[in-house]
Design a protein around this motif. Structure first.
Motif, PDB file in Angstrom:
ATOM      1  N   VAL A   1      -4.828  -8.598   1.382  1.00  0.00           N
ATOM      2  CA  VAL A   1      -5.061 -10.050   1.322  1.00  0.00           C
ATOM      3  C   VAL A   1      -4.170 -10.679   0.244  1.00  0.00           C
ATOM      4  N   GLU A   2      -4.016  -9.980  -0.873  1.00  0.00           N
ATOM      5  CA  GLU A   2      -3.147 -10.471  -1.935  1.00  0.00           C
ATOM      6  C   GLU A   2      -1.712 -10.603  -1.462  1.00  0.00           C
ATOM      7  N   ASN A   3      -1.258  -9.655  -0.645  1.00  0.00           N
ATOM      8  CA  ASN A   3       0.103  -9.696  -0.095  1.00  0.00           C
ATOM      9  C   ASN A   3       0.285 -10.873   0.863  1.00  0.00           C
TER      10      ASN A   3
ATOM     11  N   LEU B   1     -11.481   1.587   0.218  1.00  0.00           N
ATOM     12  CA  LEU B   1     -11.284   0.703   1.375  1.00  0.00           C
ATOM     13  C   LEU B   1     -11.323  -0.765   0.956  1.00  0.00           C
ATOM     14  N   THR B   2     -12.232  -1.099   0.052  1.00  0.00           N
ATOM     15  CA  THR B   2     -12.287  -2.471  -0.448  1.00  0.00           C
ATOM     16  C   THR B   2     -11.015  -2.821  -1.201  1.00  0.00           C
ATOM     17  N   GLY B   3     -10.509  -1.889  -2.005  1.00  0.00           N
ATOM     18  CA  GLY B   3      -9.256  -2.116  -2.719  1.00  0.00           C
ATOM     19  C   GLY B   3      -8.084  -2.314  -1.779  1.00  0.00           C
TER      20      GLY B   3
ATOM     21  N   LEU C   1       0.812  -1.205   0.000  1.00  0.00           N
ATOM     22  CA  LEU C   1       0.000   0.000   0.000  1.00  0.00           C
ATOM     23  C   LEU C   1       0.850   1.261   0.000  1.00  0.00           C
ATOM     24  N   ILE C   2       2.047   1.183   0.543  1.00  0.00           N
ATOM     25  CA  ILE C   2       2.902   2.350   0.673  1.00  0.00           C
ATOM     26  C   ILE C   2       3.728   2.586  -0.594  1.00  0.00           C
ATOM     27  N   SER C   3       3.862   1.589  -1.420  1.00  0.00           N
ATOM     28  CA  SER C   3       4.665   1.717  -2.640  1.00  0.00           C
ATOM     29  C   SER C   3       3.903   2.510  -3.704  1.00  0.00           C
ATOM     30  N   PRO C   4       4.617   3.013  -4.707  1.00  0.00           N
ATOM     31  CA  PRO C   4       3.940   3.750  -5.787  1.00  0.00           C
ATOM     32  C   PRO C   4       2.905   2.906  -6.533  1.00  0.00           C
TER      33      PRO C   4
END
Length: 85
Positions: A80-82, A72-74, A9-12
């Motif tokens: 979850v993907e991570n 928020l869903t994204g 989430l923190i990455s570009p």
């Protein structure tokens, strides 16, 4: 012991994914608003008598609500993907 991996989430690319989800939510909000106006004559009547400000508030409320929900869903989907990989 595994090295701790930073969140995507923190990455570009994570921010681009979140922005994409937000834009999809905004588009869905506009489509939902149009469908609501076309399917319910009472809403169209209220908007036509309310003036420009009523239309702006109606559109911004739907767009903002759907965009926040999609973002928020994204974020949940990305986290979850991570965890799975």
């Amino acid at each position: 012991m595994r090295a701790k991996k930073s969140s995507d989430l923190i990455s570009p690319t994570g921010l681009i994914k979140l922005m994409t989800h937000a834009l999809m939510g905004a588009a869905l909000g506009l489509v939902f608003g149009l469908a609501l106006i076309l399917s319910n004559p009472a809403v169209a009547n209220l908007l036509s008598h309310g003036g420009t400000q009523a239309v702006v508030v109606f559109a911004l409320t739907l767009v903002t609500t759907f965009a926040i929900g999609a973002t928020l869903t994204g974020a949940v989907f990305i986290l979850v993907e991570n965890k799975q990989s």
